[in-house]
Design a protein around this motif. Sequence first.
Motif, mmCIF file in Angstrom:
data_model
loop_
_atom_site.group_PDB
_atom_site.id
_atom_site.type_symbol
_atom_site.label_atom_id
_atom_site.label_comp_id
_atom_site.label_asym_id
_atom_site.label_seq_id
_atom_site.Cartn_x
_atom_site.Cartn_y
_atom_site.Cartn_z
ATOM 1 N N ALA A 181 20.164 49.392 33.596
ATOM 2 C CA ALA A 181 19.074 49.399 32.611
ATOM 3 C C ALA A 181 19.086 48.116 31.771
ATOM 4 C CB ALA A 181 19.153 50.640 31.730
ATOM 5 N N ASP A 182 19.304 47.001 32.466
ATOM 6 C CA ASP A 182 19.274 45.665 31.854
ATOM 7 C C ASP A 182 20.367 45.439 30.802
ATOM 8 O OD1 ASP A 182 17.131 44.821 33.476
ATOM 9 O OD2 ASP A 182 15.730 45.826 32.133
ATOM 10 N N GLU A 183 21.497 46.130 30.936
ATOM 11 C CA GLU A 183 22.667 45.897 30.078
ATOM 12 C C GLU A 183 23.874 45.630 30.954
ATOM 13 O OE1 GLU A 183 23.605 48.659 26.952
ATOM 14 O OE2 GLU A 183 21.507 49.261 26.780
ATOM 15 N N ARG A 184 24.663 44.612 30.594
ATOM 16 C CA ARG A 184 25.899 44.327 31.325
ATOM 17 C C ARG A 184 26.893 45.452 31.047
ATOM 18 N NH1 ARG A 184 23.900 39.342 29.747
ATOM 19 N NH2 ARG A 184 23.928 37.790 31.410
ATOM 20 N N ARG A 185 27.352 46.138 32.124
ATOM 21 C CA ARG A 185 28.196 47.309 31.929
ATOM 22 C C ARG A 185 29.597 47.179 32.520
ATOM 23 N NH1 ARG A 185 25.514 50.809 28.473
ATOM 24 N NH2 ARG A 185 27.410 51.963 28.872
ATOM 25 N N THR A 186 29.741 46.558 33.672
ATOM 26 C CA THR A 186 31.033 46.401 34.333
ATOM 27 C C THR A 186 31.107 44.985 34.857
ATOM 28 O OG1 THR A 186 31.075 48.713 35.009
ATOM 29 C CG2 THR A 186 32.489 47.224 36.227
ATOM 30 N N GLY A 187 32.246 44.315 34.614
ATOM 31 C CA GLY A 187 32.322 42.919 35.001
ATOM 32 C C GLY A 187 33.582 42.549 35.752
ATOM 33 N N VAL A 188 33.596 41.296 36.201
ATOM 34 C CA VAL A 188 34.765 40.765 36.890
ATOM 35 C C VAL A 188 35.916 40.610 35.900
ATOM 36 C CG1 VAL A 188 33.397 39.599 38.646
ATOM 37 C CG2 VAL A 188 34.031 38.367 36.593
ATOM 38 N N SER A 189 37.076 40.375 36.437
ATOM 39 C CA SER A 189 38.328 40.223 35.689
ATOM 40 C C SER A 189 38.883 41.545 35.187
ATOM 41 C CB SER A 189 38.193 39.238 34.515
ATOM 42 O OG SER A 189 37.829 37.970 34.988
ATOM 43 N N GLU A 190 38.226 42.651 35.530
ATOM 44 C CA GLU A 190 38.762 43.958 35.165
ATOM 45 C C GLU A 190 39.846 44.347 36.165
ATOM 46 O OE1 GLU A 190 35.671 46.859 34.867
ATOM 47 O OE2 GLU A 190 34.694 45.836 33.205
ATOM 48 N N LEU A 191 40.798 45.123 35.719
ATOM 49 C CA LEU A 191 41.860 45.637 36.571
ATOM 50 C C LEU A 191 41.571 47.100 36.859
ATOM 51 C CD1 LEU A 191 44.655 45.108 37.889
ATOM 52 C CD2 LEU A 191 45.649 46.020 35.794
ATOM 53 N N TRP A 192 41.394 47.421 38.140
ATOM 54 C CA TRP A 192 41.103 48.788 38.549
ATOM 55 C C TRP A 192 42.277 49.329 39.350
ATOM 56 C CZ3 TRP A 192 35.624 48.097 41.094
ATOM 57 C CH2 TRP A 192 34.694 47.737 40.110
ATOM 58 N N ARG A 193 42.588 50.591 39.176
ATOM 59 C CA ARG A 193 43.569 51.289 40.007
ATOM 60 C C ARG A 193 42.781 51.937 41.141
ATOM 61 N NH1 ARG A 193 45.940 55.354 36.299
ATOM 62 N NH2 ARG A 193 47.335 55.755 38.026
ATOM 63 N N VAL A 194 43.031 51.457 42.384
ATOM 64 C CA VAL A 194 42.202 51.863 43.519
ATOM 65 C C VAL A 194 43.079 52.266 44.707
ATOM 66 C CG1 VAL A 194 40.345 51.148 45.081
ATOM 67 C CG2 VAL A 194 40.477 50.158 42.796
ATOM 68 N N ARG A 195 42.694 53.340 45.360
ATOM 69 C CA ARG A 195 43.336 53.749 46.616
ATOM 70 C C ARG A 195 42.456 53.306 47.785
ATOM 71 N NH1 ARG A 195 47.421 57.037 45.184
ATOM 72 N NH2 ARG A 195 47.122 58.482 43.457
ATOM 73 N N GLY A 196 43.112 52.848 48.858
ATOM 74 C CA GLY A 196 42.386 52.563 50.088
ATOM 75 C C GLY A 196 41.834 51.168 50.252
ATOM 76 N N VAL A 197 42.267 50.206 49.446
ATOM 77 C CA VAL A 197 41.768 48.841 49.634
ATOM 78 C C VAL A 197 42.812 47.913 50.252
ATOM 79 C CG1 VAL A 197 40.030 49.001 47.813
ATOM 80 C CG2 VAL A 197 42.303 48.137 47.262
ATOM 81 N N CYS A 198 44.067 48.352 50.296
ATOM 82 C CA CYS A 198 45.146 47.590 50.920
ATOM 83 C C CYS A 198 46.223 48.584 51.345
ATOM 84 C CB CYS A 198 45.703 46.532 49.960
ATOM 85 S SG CYS A 198 46.470 47.194 48.466
ATOM 86 N N ASP A 199 47.377 48.090 51.731
ATOM 87 C CA ASP A 199 48.454 48.982 52.185
ATOM 88 C C ASP A 199 49.223 49.641 51.046
ATOM 89 O OD1 ASP A 199 47.869 48.546 54.849
ATOM 90 O OD2 ASP A 199 49.247 46.852 55.016
ATOM 91 N N CYS A 200 48.987 49.231 49.805
ATOM 92 C CA CYS A 200 49.680 49.839 48.664
ATOM 93 C C CYS A 200 49.175 51.272 48.460
ATOM 94 C CB CYS A 200 49.425 49.048 47.391
ATOM 95 S SG CYS A 200 50.131 47.383 47.412
#
Length: 108
Positions: free
Chosen positions: A17-36
């Motif tokens: 809705a024309d507002e910046r909400r999520t950006g780069v340089s954030e640290l996310w805890r994610v499953r399934g993107v690498c072998d970790c």
Amino acid sequence: MAISLRTLDDGAWVSVADERRTGVSELWRVRGVCDCPLAEFVVEGITDVAVDGRTVAAGTYGRCIRCGCSTSTTPIPVGRIVDGCYEPIDRDAVRRPVETTRPSDRKR
């Protein structure tokens, strides 16, 4: 009610809705993107934004700071649309890439 979703500033932000909400340089805890078992994923860029039902998700690229793997992701949830308003996903939440569809991909 229609809500605009897009990327801004050459993939630096998800705009809702024309507002910046999520950006780069954030640290996310994610499953399934690498072998970790649980990646500590630093978002370096946002390639796409999509919605499935009420879930807003962003395709990204970045790096796991645990193993050093650089990768692109399928869309990862960043927020939800509830009663016409955007609610971000808790930054400490464990995320998992999701399958999303675009309106043009849905069967008619």
